[in-house]
Design a protein around this motif. Structure first.
Motif, short mmCIF file in Angstrom:
data_model
loop_
_atom_site.label_atom_id
_atom_site.label_comp_id
_atom_site.label_asym_id
_atom_site.label_seq_id
_atom_site.Cartn_x
_atom_site.Cartn_y
_atom_site.Cartn_z
N GLY A 13 -57.99 -17.41 -10.18
CA GLY A 13 -58.56 -18.77 -9.86
C GLY A 13 -59.76 -18.99 -10.12
N ASP A 93 -60.45 -28.28 -10.66
CA ASP A 93 -59.27 -29.06 -9.86
C ASP A 93 -59.15 -30.35 -10.46
OD1 ASP A 93 -59.27 -26.91 -8.02
OD2 ASP A 93 -61.30 -27.73 -7.44
N ASP A 111 -55.67 -24.63 -13.88
CA ASP A 111 -54.61 -23.78 -13.42
C ASP A 111 -53.38 -23.71 -14.38
OD1 ASP A 111 -52.60 -22.23 -12.16
OD2 ASP A 111 -52.80 -23.39 -10.30
N ASN A 114 -49.82 -24.23 -12.85
CA ASN A 114 -49.33 -25.51 -12.29
C ASN A 114 -49.15 -26.33 -13.25
OD1 ASN A 114 -49.71 -28.01 -11.20
ND2 ASN A 114 -50.72 -27.28 -9.47
#
Length: 149
Positions: A13, A93, A111, A114
């Protein structure tokens, strides 16, 4: 026009990937701004940067700590030109910035696990390309970052 690198996180992350990238910026005498729309992410990064082992010193601040002009790394949810004079912008994000041209280099970390985040990164890529920015694509590997485009 800014140089924008899209960084496809596949192994870690942002809390694990950012310290080394930020360390490189500081090692070259640069300043950075990290932008996320999530206050929780900024709080988590604030804690992570104080305790990361490599590099072991990443001085930074947030709007809560103040003194932006003294901070080599500024963590924020507020878009705009960097109050610390940063020329490097890190987007997390799905953050987008209306001030891309205020930076020499932009790092868009997303990410890879995702599907929505990957689709949103593709839309940001297309928009940045249409705006005439210089783009690169980096994929996270077991040994570091691999330039793929």
């Amino acid at each position: 026009m800014a140089r924008i690198g899209f960084y496809h996180l596949t192994r870690t992350g942002p809390e694990a990937a950012l310290p080394k990238l930020l360390g490189r910026v500081l090692a070259e005498g640069g300043r950075a701004m990290v932008l996320s729309p999530e206050k929780e992410r900024i709080a988590a990064l604030d804690a992570a940067l104080w305790t990361c082992p490599d590099p072991d010193w990443l001085p930074h601040g947030t709007p809560a700590s103040g003194n932006a002009d003294l901070q080599p790394i500024w963590l924020t949810t507020e878009d705009g030109p960097a109050p610390n004079g940063a020329r490097f912008l890190f987007l997390l994000d799905g953050a987008e910035s209306a001030a891309l041209d205020a930076f020499d280099r932009v790092f868009d970390l997303f990410d890879g696990g995702n599907e929505d985040a990957v689709a949103a990164a593709r839309r940001r890529w297309a928009a940045a390309k249409a705006a005439g920015h210089e783009l690169t694509y980096w994929r996270q590997t077991a040994t570091g970052w691999e330039k793929a485009a």
